[in-house]
Design a protein around this motif. Structure first.
Motif, PDB file in Angstrom:
ATOM      1  N   LEU A 149      44.101   8.994  60.378  1.00 25.67           N
ATOM      2  CA  LEU A 149      45.471   8.054  60.271  1.00 25.67           C
ATOM      3  C   LEU A 149      45.991   8.059  61.939  1.00 25.67           C
ATOM      4  CD1 LEU A 149      47.388   9.785  57.313  1.00 25.67           C
ATOM      5  CD2 LEU A 149      46.082   7.629  57.470  1.00 25.67           C
ATOM      6  N   PHE A 150      45.585   8.958  62.788  1.00 26.54           N
ATOM      7  CA  PHE A 150      46.264   8.888  64.140  1.00 26.54           C
ATOM      8  C   PHE A 150      45.156   8.826  65.170  1.00 26.54           C
ATOM      9  CE2 PHE A 150      45.858  13.414  62.882  1.00 26.54           C
ATOM     10  CZ  PHE A 150      45.445  13.842  63.940  1.00 26.54           C
ATOM     11  N   LEU A 151      43.931   9.273  64.884  1.00 34.87           N
ATOM     12  CA  LEU A 151      42.971   9.358  66.184  1.00 34.87           C
ATOM     13  C   LEU A 151      42.243   7.767  66.324  1.00 34.87           C
ATOM     14  CD1 LEU A 151      40.935  12.400  65.324  1.00 34.87           C
ATOM     15  CD2 LEU A 151      42.857  12.092  67.004  1.00 34.87           C
ATOM     16  N   ASP A 152      41.537   7.694  67.452  1.00 33.21           N
ATOM     17  CA  ASP A 152      41.033   6.486  67.718  1.00 33.21           C
ATOM     18  C   ASP A 152      39.889   5.965  66.938  1.00 33.21           C
ATOM     19  OD1 ASP A 152      38.518   6.828  70.105  1.00 33.21           O
ATOM     20  OD2 ASP A 152      39.665   8.609  69.381  1.00 33.21           O
ATOM     21  N   SER A 153      39.426   5.040  66.920  1.00 30.16           N
ATOM     22  CA  SER A 153      38.010   4.783  66.168  1.00 30.16           C
ATOM     23  C   SER A 153      37.204   5.500  66.194  1.00 30.16           C
ATOM     24  CB  SER A 153      37.857   3.106  66.368  1.00 30.16           C
ATOM     25  OG  SER A 153      37.323   2.822  67.733  1.00 30.16           O
ATOM     26  N   ASP A 154      36.677   6.289  67.464  1.00 28.24           N
ATOM     27  CA  ASP A 154      35.833   6.996  67.584  1.00 28.24           C
ATOM     28  C   ASP A 154      36.020   8.564  67.254  1.00 28.24           C
ATOM     29  OD1 ASP A 154      32.844   7.445  68.556  1.00 28.24           O
ATOM     30  OD2 ASP A 154      33.649   8.219  70.394  1.00 28.24           O
ATOM     31  N   ARG A 155      37.205   8.803  66.886  1.00 29.72           N
ATOM     32  CA  ARG A 155      37.755  10.016  66.579  1.00 29.72           C
ATOM     33  C   ARG A 155      37.588  10.987  67.368  1.00 29.72           C
ATOM     34  NH1 ARG A 155      37.020  11.847  60.018  1.00 29.72           N
ATOM     35  NH2 ARG A 155      37.616   9.706  59.214  1.00 29.72           N
ATOM     36  N   GLN A 156      37.857  10.686  68.728  1.00 32.53           N
ATOM     37  CA  GLN A 156      37.908  11.801  69.758  1.00 32.53           C
ATOM     38  C   GLN A 156      39.284  12.572  69.642  1.00 32.53           C
ATOM     39  OE1 GLN A 156      35.686  11.978  72.805  1.00 32.53           O
ATOM     40  NE2 GLN A 156      34.614  10.834  71.102  1.00 32.53           N
ATOM     41  N   TYR A 157      39.104  13.710  69.540  1.00 31.59           N
ATOM     42  CA  TYR A 157      40.325  14.686  69.117  1.00 31.59           C
ATOM     43  C   TYR A 157      40.343  15.592  70.395  1.00 31.59           C
ATOM     44  CZ  TYR A 157      43.455  17.366  66.378  1.00 31.59           C
ATOM     45  OH  TYR A 157      44.466  18.085  65.715  1.00 31.59           O
ATOM     46  N   SER A 158      40.537  14.962  71.489  1.00 25.35           N
ATOM     47  CA  SER A 158      40.896  15.746  72.921  1.00 25.35           C
ATOM     48  C   SER A 158      41.494  14.977  73.752  1.00 25.35           C
ATOM     49  CB  SER A 158      39.431  16.138  73.613  1.00 25.35           C
ATOM     50  OG  SER A 158      38.699  15.171  73.608  1.00 25.35           O
ATOM     51  N   CYS A 159      41.934  15.419  74.917  1.00 27.99           N
ATOM     52  CA  CYS A 159      42.893  14.724  75.867  1.00 27.99           C
ATOM     53  C   CYS A 159      42.044  13.070  76.352  1.00 27.99           C
ATOM     54  CB  CYS A 159      42.971  15.543  77.098  1.00 27.99           C
ATOM     55  SG  CYS A 159      44.122  14.631  78.237  1.00 27.99           S
ATOM     56  N   ALA A 160      42.643  12.124  76.185  1.00 34.18           N
ATOM     57  CA  ALA A 160      42.235  10.978  76.806  1.00 34.18           C
ATOM     58  C   ALA A 160      42.186  10.805  78.261  1.00 34.18           C
ATOM     59  CB  ALA A 160      42.812   9.624  76.096  1.00 34.18           C
ATOM     60  N   TYR A 161      41.745   9.756  78.957  1.00 36.27           N
ATOM     61  CA  TYR A 161      41.767   9.622  80.531  1.00 36.27           C
ATOM     62  C   TYR A 161      42.576   8.138  80.639  1.00 36.27           C
ATOM     63  CZ  TYR A 161      40.142   9.596  85.310  1.00 36.27           C
ATOM     64  OH  TYR A 161      40.163   9.627  86.601  1.00 36.27           O
ATOM     65  N   PHE A 162      43.590   8.423  81.076  1.00 34.61           N
ATOM     66  CA  PHE A 162      44.402   7.158  81.299  1.00 34.61           C
ATOM     67  C   PHE A 162      44.185   6.744  82.921  1.00 34.61           C
ATOM     68  CE2 PHE A 162      46.123   8.789  77.569  1.00 34.61           C
ATOM     69  CZ  PHE A 162      46.480   7.610  76.788  1.00 34.61           C
ATOM     70  N   ASP A 163      43.014   5.841  82.890  1.00 31.21           N
ATOM     71  CA  ASP A 163      42.806   5.462  83.993  1.00 31.21           C
ATOM     72  C   ASP A 163      43.288   4.170  84.926  1.00 31.21           C
ATOM     73  OD1 ASP A 163      41.468   3.496  82.732  1.00 31.21           O
ATOM     74  OD2 ASP A 163      39.502   3.816  83.502  1.00 31.21           O
ATOM     75  N   HIS A 164      44.181   3.527  84.128  1.00 32.43           N
ATOM     76  CA  HIS A 164      45.258   2.535  84.492  1.00 32.43           C
ATOM     77  C   HIS A 164      46.348   2.505  83.615  1.00 32.43           C
ATOM     78  CE1 HIS A 164      42.628   0.352  81.532  1.00 32.43           C
ATOM     79  NE2 HIS A 164      44.025  -0.437  81.503  1.00 32.43           N
ATOM     80  N   PRO A 165      47.453   2.086  84.418  1.00 33.47           N
ATOM     81  CA  PRO A 165      48.907   2.213  83.516  1.00 33.47           C
ATOM     82  C   PRO A 165      48.967   1.728  82.143  1.00 33.47           C
ATOM     83  CG  PRO A 165      49.237   1.801  85.761  1.00 33.47           C
ATOM     84  CD  PRO A 165      47.604   1.566  85.503  1.00 33.47           C
ATOM     85  N   ASP A 166      48.247   0.596  82.036  1.00 35.70           N
ATOM     86  CA  ASP A 166      48.284  -0.220  80.858  1.00 35.70           C
ATOM     87  C   ASP A 166      47.324   0.200  79.750  1.00 35.70           C
ATOM     88  OD1 ASP A 166      50.348  -1.821  82.006  1.00 35.70           O
ATOM     89  OD2 ASP A 166      48.919  -3.272  82.860  1.00 35.70           O
ATOM     90  N   ALA A 167      46.619   1.218  80.062  1.00 36.05           N
ATOM     91  CA  ALA A 167      45.471   1.508  78.933  1.00 36.05           C
ATOM     92  C   ALA A 167      46.139   2.256  77.547  1.00 36.05           C
ATOM     93  CB  ALA A 167      44.772   2.749  79.539  1.00 36.05           C
ATOM     94  N   GLY A 168      45.548   1.418  76.464  1.00 34.08           N
ATOM     95  CA  GLY A 168      45.859   1.943  75.122  1.00 34.08           C
ATOM     96  C   GLY A 168      45.006   3.167  74.917  1.00 34.08           C
ATOM     97  N   LEU A 169      45.243   3.691  73.657  1.00 29.68           N
ATOM     98  CA  LEU A 169      44.421   4.790  73.272  1.00 29.68           C
ATOM     99  C   LEU A 169      42.962   4.797  73.317  1.00 29.68           C
ATOM    100  CD1 LEU A 169      44.532   7.984  72.176  1.00 29.68           C
ATOM    101  CD2 LEU A 169      44.619   7.079  69.981  1.00 29.68           C
ATOM    102  N   GLU A 170      42.421   3.606  72.548  1.00 32.27           N
ATOM    103  CA  GLU A 170      41.314   3.179  72.504  1.00 32.27           C
ATOM    104  C   GLU A 170      40.472   3.243  74.024  1.00 32.27           C
ATOM    105  OE1 GLU A 170      39.118   2.994  69.965  1.00 32.27           O
ATOM    106  OE2 GLU A 170      40.857   3.147  68.404  1.00 32.27           O
TER     107      GLU A 170
END
Length: 417
Positions: free
Chosen positions: A135-156
């Motif tokens: 219901l809330f994770l990305d399609s790869d089910r990464q259940y840890s901190c994402a890395y927002f390498d640019h300001p417009d990055a979405g969760l995926e």
């Protein structure tokens, strides 16, 4: 009433910017703050709830919200946490019995997370219905901190960037053997095989739910000859590996087991090997984990500071070759998870019940607030057995990320063909 006087004192100290309206169980109204946003209105359903919050705010705030005894009539639980934490950094907890609670927490954390206890702790959280996480994770089910390498990055995009960033630091080359400690739903292991070209990947987990999904995904990707997942504790793992990765698992190890963890990693890592440890931690001084999170969400967990980790790393004979601290990245990740969960709340309600949904919203909000207004961070610690196996400068990370992105794009084209 004594509880009303204590709450009045505590909230006046805590709420400086924003607005908090409180209605007691007797119907008496109090207002705090400067009248600005966010504006939150809360109501206590019984006098015992008021006293409970005074005596143990770290535990009882989550319990009372989950049980419906602290009702938020305007705003959200995240808004309330913002009012309490944005200026005081936890000053609300300086109430009666605070020191006694802290001493008790330190005594309780001395108990080691042995293999049996670790497996029970993992099952408590990760063996929930898999549809909940979808219901809330990305399609790869990464259940840890994402890395927002640019300001417009979405969760995926940010989760893909996280895997790319970690793989670049691992310096995985074709033919390398990789051990993934705490392999989750298999996304990192599959990425290292597909995009980075690892020769073999062994993922270990203590969650039967995650193991089943991981094996199914490996089979679906046609990678059973190179990627294997096992229900196994790191202390029982044997062999030698070119690379070791551990993402979002170390938080569950517990301080008394740090020596066993790092000594196991050294034993499993080849002489010229590289390890990347990605873990939530704290930038402040050592402190017990929030008791509500420990009781209801992650039993046995502890967020380390570097001064707790480093002695065990040194005793194990490992060398720290790089440390990166991700600060607000997890706040952005948790914001995305919380918004997705709330958007699918009716589906979660069909899986569990109203109390569970309030508990899960509280968990995501508490976690986000820890990264926004307290001292929670993410450490990425690169380790080796020798000091000459990693390049002298960090330019290799960006170079490898670019190569990995090309491999990702090629894989995407192949899938769409």
């Amino acid at each position: 009433m004594l509880s009303e006087k204590l709450l009045d004192l505590a909230f006046r100290r805590a709420v400086r910017h924003g607005s908090l309206d409180m209605t007691t169980a007797r119907g008496e109204r109090f207002s705090f703050g400067d009248g600005a946003e966010p504006h939150v209105s809360i109501r206590f359903t019984d006098a015992a709830a008021q006293m409970a919050l005074c005596l143990h705010p770290e535990l009882k705030l989550g319990e009372l919200f989950t049980d419906g005894r602290l009702v938020i009539e305007k705003g959200t639980i995240l808004d309330l946490l913002q009012l309490l934490l944005q200026d005081t950094h936890g000053e609300l907890d300086e109430l009666p019995l605070h020191r006694l609670r802290k001493i008790r927490a330190w005594m309780m954390r001395r108990a080691e997370n042995d293999a049996a206890k670790s497996r029970r702790n993992v099952a408590h959280h990760y063996d929930l219905d898999g549809r909940l996480y979808a219901l809330f994770l990305d399609s790869d089910r990464q259940y840890s901190c994402a890395y927002f390498d640019h300001p417009d990055a979405g969760l995926e995009q940010a989760q893909a960037a996280k895997k790319r960033h970690i793989a670049a630091k691992l310096m995985v080359d074709r033919g390398h053997s990789v051990l993934d400690i705490g392999s989750g739903w298999g996304g990192m292991g599959l990425y290292l095989a597909q995009a980075a070209g690892a020769g073999s990947v062994k993922g270990i987990t203590l969650s039967e739910e995650q193991l089943e999904v991981s094996r199914r995904r490996a089979a679906g990707a046609g990678l059973l000859d190179r990627v294997h997942f096992e229900l196994q504790d790191y202390r029982a793992t044997t062999g030698r590996f070119d690379r070791i990765v551990s993402v979002g698992m170390f938080e569950h190890v517990g301080v008394p087991s740090y020596d066993a963890y790092f000594q196991s990693c050294r034993k499993l890592l080849k002489e010229d090997g590289v390890m990347l440890l990605h873990t939530i931690g704290r930038s402040g001084t050592p402190y017990p984990t929030n008791p509500w999170i420990t009781k209801y969400i992650f039993p046995g967990g502890h967020l380390p500071v570097l001064s707790e980790m480093m002695p065990a790393i040194e005793r194990a004979g490992l060398i720290v070759t790089d440390i990166e601290i991700l600060r607000l990245h997890y706040a952005y990740t948790l914001k995305a998870w919380r918004e997705r969960f709330l958007a699918h709340r009716e589906e979660a309600l069909r899986l569990y019940d109203e109390r569970f949904c309030r508990m899960w919203e509280c968990y995501l909000a508490m976690s986000e607030s820890a990264f926004r207004w307290q001292d929670a961070v993410v450490f990425q610690v690169q380790l080796a057995r020798r000091n000459d196996v990693v390049p002298l400068t960090r330019g290799y990370i960006a170079e490898r990320e670019a190569t990995l992105k090309e491999a990702e794009d090629a894989l995407a084209l192949k899938r769409s063909a």
